[in-house]
Each structure stands twice: as C-alpha cells, then as structure tokens.
Design a protein around this motif. Structure first.
Motif, PDB file in Angstrom:
ATOM      1  N   ILE A  56       0.359  -1.310   0.144  1.00  0.00           N
ATOM      2  CA  ILE A  56       0.127   0.069  -0.233  1.00  0.00           C
ATOM      3  C   ILE A  56       1.010   1.349  -0.313  1.00  0.00           C
ATOM      4  O   ILE A  56       0.331   2.177  -0.322  1.00  0.00           O
ATOM      5  N   GLY A  90      -7.407  -0.436  12.513  1.00  0.00           N
ATOM      6  CA  GLY A  90      -8.243  -0.214  10.822  1.00  0.00           C
ATOM      7  C   GLY A  90      -9.698  -0.329  10.641  1.00  0.00           C
ATOM      8  O   GLY A  90     -10.448  -0.473   9.596  1.00  0.00           O
TER       9      GLY A  90
ATOM     10  N   GLU B 227     -12.071   7.456   5.163  1.00  0.00           N
ATOM     11  CA  GLU B 227     -12.215   6.438   4.926  1.00  0.00           C
ATOM     12  C   GLU B 227     -10.614   6.711   6.344  1.00  0.00           C
ATOM     13  O   GLU B 227      -9.806   5.840   7.067  1.00  0.00           O
ATOM     14  N   GLY B 231      -8.409   6.487   9.169  1.00  0.00           N
ATOM     15  CA  GLY B 231      -7.362   4.795   9.266  1.00  0.00           C
ATOM     16  C   GLY B 231      -8.358   3.809   8.676  1.00  0.00           C
ATOM     17  O   GLY B 231      -7.253   2.506   8.557  1.00  0.00           O
ATOM     18  N   THR B 232      -9.423   3.401   8.001  1.00  0.00           N
ATOM     19  CA  THR B 232     -10.074   2.207   7.679  1.00  0.00           C
ATOM     20  C   THR B 232      -9.637   2.188   5.882  1.00  0.00           C
ATOM     21  O   THR B 232      -9.491   1.229   6.066  1.00  0.00           O
ATOM     22  N   GLU B 234      -6.940   2.393   5.083  1.00  0.00           N
ATOM     23  CA  GLU B 234      -5.418   1.480   4.780  1.00  0.00           C
ATOM     24  C   GLU B 234      -5.493  -0.116   5.018  1.00  0.00           C
ATOM     25  O   GLU B 234      -5.242  -0.886   4.366  1.00  0.00           O
ATOM     26  N   THR B 235      -6.779  -0.153   6.321  1.00  0.00           N
ATOM     27  CA  THR B 235      -7.124  -1.756   5.794  1.00  0.00           C
ATOM     28  C   THR B 235      -7.736  -2.032   4.831  1.00  0.00           C
ATOM     29  O   THR B 235      -7.392  -3.171   4.108  1.00  0.00           O
ATOM     30  N   LEU B 236      -8.765  -1.163   4.204  1.00  0.00           N
ATOM     31  CA  LEU B 236      -9.598  -1.528   2.927  1.00  0.00           C
ATOM     32  C   LEU B 236      -8.438  -1.970   1.994  1.00  0.00           C
ATOM     33  O   LEU B 236      -8.158  -2.976   1.035  1.00  0.00           O
ATOM     34  N   VAL B 237      -7.191  -0.563   1.562  1.00  0.00           N
ATOM     35  CA  VAL B 237      -6.684  -0.882   0.739  1.00  0.00           C
ATOM     36  C   VAL B 237      -5.404  -2.057   0.426  1.00  0.00           C
ATOM     37  O   VAL B 237      -5.287  -2.581  -0.291  1.00  0.00           O
ATOM     38  N   ALA B 238      -5.660  -2.650   1.506  1.00  0.00           N
ATOM     39  CA  ALA B 238      -4.764  -3.609   2.421  1.00  0.00           C
ATOM     40  C   ALA B 238      -5.138  -4.699   1.557  1.00  0.00           C
ATOM     41  O   ALA B 238      -4.742  -5.737   1.764  1.00  0.00           O
ATOM     42  N   THR B 239      -6.427  -4.842   1.337  1.00  0.00           N
ATOM     43  CA  THR B 239      -7.600  -6.434   0.794  1.00  0.00           C
ATOM     44  C   THR B 239      -6.966  -6.602  -0.783  1.00  0.00           C
ATOM     45  O   THR B 239      -6.864  -5.240  -1.306  1.00  0.00           O
TER      46      THR B 239
END
Lengths: 320, 397
Positions: A56, A90, B227, B231-232, B234-239
């Motif tokens: 990312i 997150g 988002e 900080g969400t 960061e989680t979303l784009v790592a999926t």
C-alpha cells in the motif's frame, strides 16, 4: 518468504531540505514460518517498511518480493494471502464487531458455513464472543487490537504483517496478545511484527533492529546479544548520576546506561571489575552491589545506537 | 469485478450513512426541506410596496388617482408629504420604496376644455422616484404605478370626450380631433404560455428540485476522506478488493437515496405546490437518474482528489451549492451570462438539471428537445466515474 533488496522510501520533495528518508536501503530476508520482530524507536521506519510490504506504499527505490511476487507489480496477488494489521485501529468504529468481521469475510470471499465457523473460531481465539453486538468504538484499546487481529486472520493468510499490535495496550492484554501470536506461529504462520518493546523482541525467532531508517543489526536475540563486545555489570549505588558521570571518563568503559535504580556498565571483560570498584570508591561513592548480569536486547540496542551516532558524527567531522 | 464486493461495500456504506445523524439528515430530509423552505421564501410575489404620495395638485381628481393606486395589491400608500425633503427622508429611512409625484395643474388639464386642448402639446405629468437598492420590488411597483396612472388618465379623457354636449363647451370638431388622439396606435394582446398566471412558484419549484439534488453529491464528496481520516482506508486498500468495487459500492447507496429524493420531491411539487407536470413521467425519472449519476460522479471525484473531510466539504459547497443557486439558471437565465461563465456552466450538471426539470414540469418537452443537456450529463457521469476510477489508487500515499 520475504526478500527485500535495498528498499528505500523518502517523503517530501526531492532536493528540499525537509526531505525525510524513512527507510534507507533495507535488505532483509525472512524465511517461511518465522516470527520476525522489527524493533526500533518511533520514527525508525518500521511502519513504512510494513506498509511497503503490504503493497500500500510504493518504494522510492529498491525492490522486494513476497513468495516471489513483486510488491509493486503484483501487489494485488500478494494481498490475496496477506493479513495486514495497521498500527491505528483500522476497522469501522460505527460498525459492530460482527458487522466488521462479516464485512472482511465478504471482502475475502469467506462465505456460507465456512464463514460462520471462521468467525466463531476467531471470537473463541480472542475472547470477543460477548462483544459481538458492540460497536467497535465502544471496545477497549486491547479489544480493538484483538478485533483488528481477527480481521487480519479471517482468510487464514500465509503471511501476517502486524504494526505495533500491542502499543497502548495494558500488560495483561499484551501478554494475551503475544500468547495468541505464539500460537499462530506454532501453527505455521509467517509473522512480521513491529514493536518498540524489547521484551517482546526477545520472543521472536529473529529480530531486526531499525534506527533512522536503517537496519542496524538482524539476527536471533541470542546472537544479537553477542554483538556486545564485553560484559555487563549492574551497579547499585548511592549516587547513580555522579557515578555515571565518573564512569564516562573511564576509557575502558564501553557504555554506561541508566536503567531505573540500576546503572548498566559495559566493559570489555571481567578483569575490569576491580578497576570499576576502585574508581567509584576513590570518588566516595558507596557501592551497594556491582554484579555481572546477562545482557538484554535493550542494552545491545542502546549500545548499537550510540556506536552508530558516534560513527556518523565522526564521518560528518571528516567531511567538514 | 466481484459483485459480492460491491454489495459488501454498499452495505457497510449504508450503515455509515444511517448511523451518522448529520449524513442521514442531509441525505434523507435535506433536499425536501430545502425545496420547501427556499421555494416558500423565494416565491413570494411582490405585494404591498410602501408608497409615498407627493400631491402638488390637491384636487378631487388627484385624490381619486391615489385611491386607485392604493387599491392595487402591489402598492400600499403609507404616507402623504408636501415637500421634497419629506419623501427624501422616507426613502432614506426605507419607509418608502416608491414615491409618486402628481404635479400641479393635473386636474385643470383633465377637466377643462382649455386643459384638454393643451394635451396635444404637453401631457399631464407624473414623476416617480424609486429606491434603486431594491430594484426587484421597486421596479415591479413602478410598473404597476405607471400602468394604473396611465389607465386613469385615459379613462378620464374618455369620459370627457364622450360626455353629452349639454354639459360641455366642446365643439364637435374639437371632440372629433380628441377622439382620434385617444385611439391607441397598436392593439396589444398578451398570452402567458405554460404559466398563465405567471406564478413564481411554478417556475421556482422545478428548478429547486434540481438544486436540492446536489446534496447527495456534496455528501458523497467526503466518503474517501472519511476512511482516510479514520484510518480504515489503510485496512481497505491492503485487501484484494478491486478499486472499482470500492467506488461502485460506495456510490450505490447514494444513488438509491438520491432517487428516493426525486420521487419525494416530485410528490411535494405536485401535492404541496400544485405545480403541473406535463412531460412523460417515466422519461422524467430516467433523466433524473442520469442527473443524479452526474452529480454523484463529480462528488466521488472530489472525494478522491481532496484528502481531508473539511476541504472536500468546502470544495463541494463551492462547486455544487453556490453555482447551483446562482449559475444554474434558477434565478438568472444562463443565456445572459458572459461567454466565459457560460463555458463554465457546461461542467455544472445542475444547469442541465434545472432545464430538464422546468421543461418536464411546465412545458412537457420531449427527449429530443433536451438532447444537448442529456449529452452533457452523460459525458459528465461517464467521464466522472471513469476519471475517479483511474485516479483512485489502492495505496495510502
């Protein structure tokens, strides 16, 4: 599993003074099944490294592969079997534990009976069963971290990247968290975990010490301790501040590190014991005890950082 | 693209919307509320403009005229003055918007034979003073006063010319000449198409529907920034979820809510404001859908380009709300703008939205008449989503 080659990342515009090199030529190999600890103070580049590995954040220069997939060109392939847990919580604060987990299951195509089973398993694992209907903003810091970990584990990833999973968590929750990690590791997962805590680093197979974007040392905790060129003596005395000042003038003392009511003194070998005692007595310092002590990673790390600073100062002077 | 992914994102986005009081208010009630409030506030036809009379003539005839002026809905005679400073003060204190000055000799000219003779060379004189700081109501008042006094004079002359010979010293040839003078040179008939009574509200409500529909567009402009700040992202784009699934999933609930608003506002326009609808209802809802997609596409593009919630909200306000009110053609027709502003309005979906709504409600226009605006909206919608998809990166920096 993971291979990085001269991986670097800078922030800010090039040719400007405020450009920051967050990660500087990081070369690292982490084999399958390892529990690897990335250790260093705030701003050492741990988060930036993990973000690059998670696909990312684009490296400025250098490259890295995870299971032979390039972290830039094949980021989306890597993300299929990667569990990433960012430092900040997150997941969605306004969704309940259940809603968050279901959302992540949807994203990773965990459906049907498998989903029911997996969510149940994860809630068992993290003891979050009774909080299923609670909005995650109303969870404690430790529970949020556990929920974050559960979300990263939903699809049984081959590789787990955890960014400071225990920062801001109370000691009991921290212990529980590490028990979970150890269990995961025992079941064969590869885990990369960053932490500012040295006691956590001791529980890893191997540890990478990062400072100012550079990997200063990387080995098993045992081998890292051997980097210390000498032995550590723990001193208890009446005036530690003065003792520290005095010992720093001693040429044969490699480093002096205060630690609570103890002063850790690093000397080349045991033969210096007498000399230390004599020097302190000469200055009217009452010694309560002066004993050799096994070095911990903490002493090693501080020693290495000080050496590094000394070297870079020396270099700067040479250039000037 | 994975349908389950779009559905998953849409579902969670829906939960965000209904759990945030501000967002649900802005989206669910905002447009209808805006339609009701602004339409009621703006569509008041001008009445009772405070009018001051300076009657230098002081005759029965001039008093008669003043009564007629006061009888009009537009004017309200509030005071009489007998010098210039009198009405100057009233204008300054904003007690009067219009001053009617009936000059000396008014009744002499309209009642005596000598007076009538002199009309050919010098007509009876009125002066009007208006408050230029409020041109809209002042000009309406002026127009009314001019019409009433003109009609009054014509009626008076007619009565004089047609009165029996026994009551006047007028010679037959004199009478003949005056008759000819009084005949109007042109016979004017006016028909108001589409809005026979010129009701301001009929014109305003359809335009307001288009303007109120910018609210979902404004609201969606913060979805990515939100988002990011929580900080969400960061989680979303790592999926492994695809970026197009993220964007489509996020847009979906907003499209639904906006369409719901179209139906609601249509009902309010018909039932509450009694605006006629002359177009094809199916075509209208289809075009409204297109309009909604165009505004949401731009909102989504904003949310990708602008990193913070506050900045995104401000930017979308500057783009949607102010031009929506001022440049959309709701109050001022787009045709009168200078070229450069007209060019700017091409990228504002609200301009087309206003035209489509007015056309469908009042004029009953067909798709053929609106082809240019439909094309514009199509380009904005398609390009907006396309560019958004290209600019959105599954990275955090």
């Amino acid at each position: 599993m993971i291979q990085t080659h001269r991986l670097s990342r800078t922030f800010g515009k090039r040719l400007r003074r405020n450009q920051i090199t967050a990660v500087d030529s990081l070369s690292l190999t982490i084999p399958q099944g390892e529990l690897f600890g990335l250790v260093g103070p705030d701003g050492a580049g741990k988060t930036t490294t993990l973000r690059m590995l998670a696909g990312i954040l684009k490296p400025t220069t250098g490259n890295a592969t995870i299971s032979d997939h390039d972290i830039v060109d094949e980021a989306e392939t890597i993300k299929q079997s990667l569990g990433y847990m960012p430092q900040q919580f997150g997941l969605y604060q306004d969704l309940t534990v259940d809603e968050n987990l279901n959302f992540i299951c949807d994203v990773f195509n965990v459906v049907g009976a498998a989903r029911e089973h997996r969510i149940h398993e994860l809630l068992d694992f993290t003891n979050l069963h009774e909080f299923r209907q609670r909005r995650s903003k109303h969870l404690s810091g430790g529970m949020q971290k556990k929920l974050g970990l559960s979300a990263a584990l939903v699809h049984k990833p081959n590789l787990l990247l955890l960014d400071e999973p225990t920062t801001g968590v109370d000691p009991v929750a921290r212990r529980e968290f590490w028990d979970i990690l150890t269990e995961l590791h025992a079941s064969g997962s590869t885990i990369v975990v960053s932490t500012p805590y040295m006691d956590e680093a001791e529980r890893c197979n191997r540890v990478g010490l990062m400072y100012e974007g550079k990997l200063m040392a990387c080995d098993t905790p045992l081998k890292l301790k051997q980097l210390l060129p000498g032995v550590v003596y723990a001193l208890r005395a009446d005036d530690l501040l003065r003792a520290e000042r005095i010992l720093k003038t001693n040429a044969s003392v490699l480093d002096v590190q205060p630690y609570g009511d103890i002063l850790n003194i690093i000397v080349p070998d045991e033969s210096h014991h007498r000399q230390l005692k004599e020097q302190l007595s000469q200055h009217d310092i009452t010694i309560h005890s002066l004993r050799p002590t096994p070095p911990r990673l903490e002493e090693v790390f501080i020693y290495l950082v000080r050496q590094y600073r000394k070297d870079s100062n020396l270099q700067q002077e040479q250039f000037a | 693209m994975n349908q389950r992914h779009i559905y998953a994102i849409a579902k969670k986005e829906w939960l965000h919307i209904i759990r945030d009081p501000m967002t649900i208010f802005l989206l669910a009630i905002g447009p209808v509320l805006m339609l009701l409030l602004i339409s009621y506030a703006m569509a008041t036809d001008i009445t009772d403009v405070p009018t001051v009379i300076y009657d230098q003539d002081q005759s029965d005839l001039s008093a008669n005229l003043v009564t007629q002026l006061d009888a009009s809905d537009v004017l309200n005679v509030t005071d009489h003055v007998n010098n210039t400073t009198g009405y100057e003060d009233q204008l300054e204190q904003r007690k009067a918007r219009l001053v009617v000055i009936i000059e000396d000799g008014f009744s002499d000219q309209l009642t005596t034979t000598q007076g009538l003779e002199s009309i050919a060379t010098s007509a009876p004189r009125f002066s009007f003073v208006i408050d230029g700081t409020d041109p809209l109501s002042a000009e309406t008042a002026l127009e009314t006063a001019v019409n009433i006094s003109g009609q009054f004079v014509r009626n008076q002359l007619n009565t004089l010319v047609e009165q029996p010979q026994t009551e006047t010293a007028m010679l037959p040839e004199q009478r003949q000449r005056l008759r000819q003078q009084l005949r109007a040179p042109v016979d004017i008939h006016t028909t108001n198409r589409f809005n026979p009574d010129l009701k301001a509200i009929w014109d305003l409500v359809p335009a307001m529907i288009a303007v109120a529909l910018v609210l979902p567009g404004m609201s969606i402009s913060t979805v990515i920034a939100r988002e990011r700040s929580q900080g969400t992202l960061e989680t979303l784009v790592a999926t492994p979820i695809s970026k197009h699934a993220i964007l489509m999933g996020k847009a979906f609930p907003y499209v639904l809510i906006a369409l719901l608003n179209v139906v609601l506002m249509y009902i309010v326009a018909r039932a509450v404001f009694g605006v006629p609808f002359r177009g094809n209802l199916l075509v209208y809802f289809a075009l409204s859908g297109l309009y909604v997609l165009a505004t949401l596409a731009i909102g989504l593009l904003f949310s990708i380009l602008i990193k913070s919630i506050e900045a995104a909200l401000w930017a979308s306000m500057m783009f949607f709300l102010f031009p929506g009110m001022l440049l959309s053609g709701m109050f001022f027709p787009v045709d009168v703008f200078p070229f450069i502003v007209k060019l700017e309005t091409l990228e504002l979906p609200v301009v087309s939205g206003v035209l489509i709504n007015r056309g469908m409600f009042l004029q009953g226009v067909s798709v053929k008449d609106l082809w240019w605006n439909i094309l514009l909206l199509l380009i904005i919608a398609v390009e907006g989503f396309e560019i958004a998809g290209r600019l959105f990166k599954k990275r955090i920096a």
